[in-house]
Design an enzyme around this catalytic site. Structure first.
Site, PDB file in Angstrom:
ATOM      1  N   CYS A  85       0.871  -1.301  -0.086  1.00  0.00           N
ATOM      2  CA  CYS A  85      -0.077   0.148  -0.053  1.00  0.00           C
ATOM      3  C   CYS A  85       0.738   1.149   0.199  1.00  0.00           C
ATOM      4  O   CYS A  85       1.477   1.486  -0.869  1.00  0.00           O
ATOM      5  CB  CYS A  85      -1.119   0.006   1.217  1.00  0.00           C
ATOM      6  SG  CYS A  85      -2.355   1.042   0.666  1.00  0.00           S
ATOM      7  N   HIS A  94      -3.682  -5.889   1.354  1.00  0.00           N
ATOM      8  CA  HIS A  94      -3.407  -6.094   2.771  1.00  0.00           C
ATOM      9  C   HIS A  94      -4.023  -7.417   2.862  1.00  0.00           C
ATOM     10  O   HIS A  94      -5.082  -8.152   2.460  1.00  0.00           O
ATOM     11  CB  HIS A  94      -4.035  -5.264   3.512  1.00  0.00           C
ATOM     12  CG  HIS A  94      -3.733  -3.786   3.472  1.00  0.00           C
ATOM     13  ND1 HIS A  94      -2.522  -3.289   3.905  1.00  0.00           N
ATOM     14  CD2 HIS A  94      -4.354  -2.688   2.919  1.00  0.00           C
ATOM     15  CE1 HIS A  94      -2.336  -2.040   3.721  1.00  0.00           C
ATOM     16  NE2 HIS A  94      -3.317  -1.746   3.043  1.00  0.00           N
TER      17      HIS A  94
END
Length: 494
Positions: free
Chosen positions: A335, A432
């Site tokens: 991310c 994630h």
């Protein structure tokens, strides 16, 4: 005829990180196993460790509590999530969606969220036999009481009795419990019906005089003294207070290094790696160099990418990362860490702080622009190199593109996701939770370790077993029947 309210009890703490989140999780599992439809609830959370649900994001702790209760997570379980963006304030997530910015000193505005909090609470109650509510921080912060929605302000508005928990391991538990009683106004004090002591080391009977002192000073009964539960470290942590260095694993075959950046977010990505017997996970705090013998460096998620990029350079970690790259080491960005690995990060609208841009580390041939709506979703994915399947989630702003996306490491439905360098040693992804998939994690470890490291962990099974152990632990050391009786004592409306 007036219908009775759904039984509910609030678990308050004398301070942050006293174990409220895990006690709620353990109680959720315990009561679920007794056949009750139990649900967790936290009016307001402050954390950058978030979880994606079908309708938006909530605190990671509430997602774990929902899992403990054996129900899907829902945005109503955590209607107000404040995600810190540095000293200036926090992003507001209201019932799962971005709802603006809260300045750090604007405590009064938090009270404006109470109607939405109560709305969410009523929806949770409508579909539950029992609701376990978690407070935030301490109810003794009387300077914040006037507009409080996180502790006794909520308890009184929703008429939910409370159990106050103190942490004996940090010291001063008698003073913290008695002091909380002393500073509360009478109407708030009346909402707390009992106390418990958490994280006791040694023989519980030795604290009998302490229990008596607290009881005599407050008039509250004690519902238990809970011994230290070491296995709590195997469960996902709620916030950065839990990012501590762990003991080195002498027999580990792989060393993975992670710099702790100021805006670190969604660091539960690291939990499965931390539990792997063959992995030594090193969390590098500010002032520490990244170890030169690491096999893999992971740049974790970030709530403030440009700020964390500047902090990374200020620590000299960019030098360590480049040296690691020259030695042929592997690097993974997740991310915000993915964005940092690219050529440039642009935030023209000031979505994560002051508007601006900065050169990234240039280890991936990609560029990132932070604009547009926030992406929050759960996804099924394929790890391209191993054809392994997994379940993950995305929580991010902006888009990343460039030549290296042609070697994306993952596929989500009909699109490729992420990027990789031509030699495959530098990789980035917005996903994630990929390491929670046992097959994906095993493939990564084998690739990085040249086949010498193997995965011996069944992560989901381990989490479930730990929740079961936590529930059994609480059942042994808390008066569960008394807790349930308090929850059922919640008054009738009107």
């Amino acid at each position: 005829m007036v219908q009775p309210r759904t039984p509910a009890i609030m678990i308050l703490g004398t301070g942050s990180n006293v174990g409220k989140s895990l006690i709620v999780a353990g109680l959720c599992r315990l009561f679920a196993d007794r056949g009750l439809k139990v649900a967790p609830f936290k009016p307001q959370n402050m954390s950058n460790n978030a979880a994606a649900t079908a309708a938006g994001e909530i605190g990671r702790a509430q997602a774990l509590q929902a899992r403990a209760a054996r129900i899907p997570p829902h945005v109503d379980m955590n209607p107000v999530l404040l995600k810190p963006e540095g000293e200036a304030g926090s992003q507001i997530i209201l019932q799962g969606r971005v709802a603006g910015h809260l300045a750090s000193g604007d405590f009064a505005r938090r009270g404006d969220f109470l109607p939405r909090v109560l709305e969410s609470f009523e929806r949770i109650c409508a579909d539950a036999d029992l609701v376990i509510v978690e407070g935030a921080g301490s109810p003794a912060e009387t300077n914040l009481r006037a507009r409080d929605i996180a502790n006794l302000g909520f308890a009184r508005a929703a008429d939910v009795p409370a159990l106050l928990v103190g942490d004996i391991d940090r010291g001063g538990v008698i003073a913290s419990l008695v002091g909380t009683h002393a500073v509360l106004e009478e109407a708030d004090r009346a909402m707390i019906r009992a106390f418990a002591v958490n994280r006791f080391r040694g023989e519980v009977a030795l604290f009998a005089d302490g229990v008596a002192t607290i009881g005599n000073a407050t008039g509250w009964p004690c519902l238990g003294v809970v011994p230290w539960f070491a296995a709590a470290a195997r469960l996902p942590a709620e916030d950065g207070l839990d990012l501590r260095a762990s003991a080195a694993k002498p027999g580990a075959r792989l060393k993975i290094a992670v710099p702790i950046l100021p805006g670190i977010a969604n660091f539960d990505d690291l939990d499965p790696l931390k539990l792997e017997p063959d992995v030594d996970l090193v969390m590098a705090a500010p002032g520490q160099a990244l170890p030169g013998d690491a096999d893999l460096i992971i740049l974790p998620g970030s709530k403030t990418t440009l700020r964390d990029l500047a902090a990374l350079r200020a620590q000299g970690w960019d030098i360590d990362i480049r040296a690691h790259r020259r030695r042929g080491g592997h690097i993974l960005g997740l991310c915000g860490g993915y964005q940092i690995l690219g050529r440039v990060v642009r935030d023209p609208l000031g979505l994560e702080g002051p508007a601006g841009e900065a050169d990234g580390l240039g280890l991936l041939d990609v560029e990132t622009v932070l604009e547009g709506d926030k992406t929050v979703r759960e996804v099924d994915f394929v790890h391209v190199a191993s054809a392994s399947l997994g379940r993950a989630y995305e929580i991010h702003l902006g888009a990343t593109d460039g030549a290296d996306v042609a070697r994306a490491p993952f596929r989500v439905a009909d699109r490729m996701e992420g990027a990789a360098s031509p030699d495959g040693r530098v990789t980035g992804s917005y996903l994630h939770g990929v390491f929670a998939s046992d097959s994906v994690r095993a493939a990564w470890l084998a690739q990085i370790g040249g086949g010498g490291a193997t995965s011996r962990l069944r992560y989901d099974d381990d989490v479930e077993a730990t929740l079961d152990r936590l529930a059994a632990h609480l059942e042994c050391h808390l008066d569960i029947d008394a807790i349930l009786a308090l929850a059922r004592s919640r008054s009738l409306p009107g």
